[in-house]
Design an enzyme around this catalytic site. Structure first.
Site: not given
Ligand SMILES: *Cc1c(COP(=O)(O)O)cnc(C)c1O
Length: 383
Positions: A70-71, A150, A198, A236, A321
């Site tokens: 996700g990051t 989140n 993610s 890759t 945070c």
């Molecule tokens: C966990 C999370 C991310 C980050 O995802 P990763 O796969 O851990 O890098 C980004 N945004 C939200 C809202 C999340 O809950």
């Protein structure tokens, strides 16, 4: 008893996911970019997963770019759009309650000369649509608003935000890491141009994610190298991870969502019976199926979490945070944005469910929280 209620942080990889991944570490170890049979076998598995993910959000498989999570997806969306469109403008709109992957990326873009507009949210965490529309200027190149929060579980009306962005011809990105597979998503109907997801938040493996990029949207690649992933993300492909992500999506069921909602509502109902308690996030509709976030007067959220840990219950305060835009005290930037009363904010705890939680676990958790809150109030002299 050990109870895991921190599924917004990460989830247990489903055994079926692990099983699906295993051959791609051993006998099917090929590089998906190789053109021999080993490569073709890996490529086929990657493309199968790509189709499963695309279908889940009504996208075309060619619009899915695999990333490390996700990051990275958030980084690719924001930096990629900013760098490809800086001749059109330097203005980006986002909200105060985004994940640090968005907020800190915005900080970094600010240092490059981009202007960031941070929208306020109401006391349930919803973005004001009129304020969003008013914030759009001639220089706006991107709006990035998360789908589900989140910490407090607020689910934004993506369709309405998408409509506004479409009307003003501004690109729309959403971080859907928490909502993906839990809330229906249709990127066409909702006019979403970019969407982050993610693996490890949906019982898939860690270190894999994807970014949906609508066909025709110009994006600069941020990781340079080979021409993997349509030239948008070099490196890759993580074949076992991709297979695991596809399998995790494949395993999602409507009945699991219903089950989580039921457990969620039981938890909320009972915790709000404790005097001096308050629900953070939406009271009615628009709350993520697995999110509970409750504040208690006269209690420190951190202490509550630590005491629950000794009872085998994993929870979170959501207050880790540390981003430059919103740093203040030790209270989470999200709770600061929605709470008028900071005593409730600092006494808040987040419990996030998964399909693996049981009625018995929730009963034990309710009793434990009652007990710990009472204990903590006694030692702090709270009446
Ligand atoms: C966990 C999370 C991310 C980050 O995802 P990763 O796969 O851990 O890098 C980004 N945004 C939200 C809202 C999340 O809950």
């Amino acid at each position: 008893m050990r109870v895991y209620l921190d599924n917004a942080a990460t989830t247990m990889t489903d055994q079926k996911v692990v099983k699906a991944m295993l051959p791609y570490f051993s006998e099917k170890f090929g590089n998906a970019a190789s053109i021999h049979q080993f490569g073709k076998e890996a490529k086929k598995a990657v493309e199968r997963a790509r189709s499963i993910i695309a279908k889940k959000i009504n996208a075309d498989p060619s619009e899915i770019v695999f990333t490390s999570g996700g990051t990275e997806s958030d980084n690719l969306a924001l930096r990629g759009i900013a760098h490809a469109n800086k001749h059109l403008g330097n203005h980006i709109i986002t909200s105060k309650i985004e994940h640090p992957a968005i907020l800190n990326t915005c900080n970094s873009l600010m240092e490059e000369g981009f202007e960031i507009k941070l929208l306020d949210v109401d006391n349930e965490g919803f973005v004001d649509l009129k304020a969003l529309e008013k914030a759009i200027t001639k220089k706006t190149i991107l709006v990035s608003i998360m789908h589900a929060n989140n910490e407090i579980g607020t689910v934004q009306p993506l369709d309405k935000i998408g409509q506004i962005c479409k009307k003003h011809r501004v690109l729309f990105h959403t971080d859907a890491v928490q909502s993906f597979t839990k809330v229906p998503i249709d990127v066409k109907k909702m006019h979403v141009d970019l969407l982050s997801l993610s693996g490890h938040k949906i019982h898939g493996p860690k270190g894999i994610g994807a970014l949906f990029v609508r066909k025709g949207v110009k994006l600069r690649e941020e990781v340079t190298g080979g021409r993997h992933e349509s030239g948008l993300r070099a490196g890759t492909e993580n074949v076992p991870g991709i297979v695991g992500l596809g399998k995790a999506v494949d395993l999602t069921k409507e009945t699991d969502i219903k089950k989580m909602k039921k457990l969620r509502d039981r938890l909320i109902g009972k915790l709000l019976k404790i005097k001096g308690s308050k629900l953070n996030g939406p009271k009615g509709n628009g709350r993520l199926c697995n999110n509970v976030n409750v504040g208690f007067r006269g209690v420190e959220g951190e202490s509550l979490m630590m005491y629950l840990d000794t009872k085998g219950i994993a929870s979170s305060t959501g207050s880790a945070c540390s981003n430059l835009l919103v740093k203040e005290g030790g209270i989470s930037h999200v709770l600061q944005a929605v709470c008028e009363d900071l005593e409730f904010a600092s006494g808040s705890i987040r419990l996030t469910l998964s399909k693996f939680n049981t009625d018995e676990e929730i009963g034990y958790t309710i009793e434990s929280i009652k007990e710990v809150v009472e204990h903590l109030r006694k030692i702090s002299g709270f009446k």
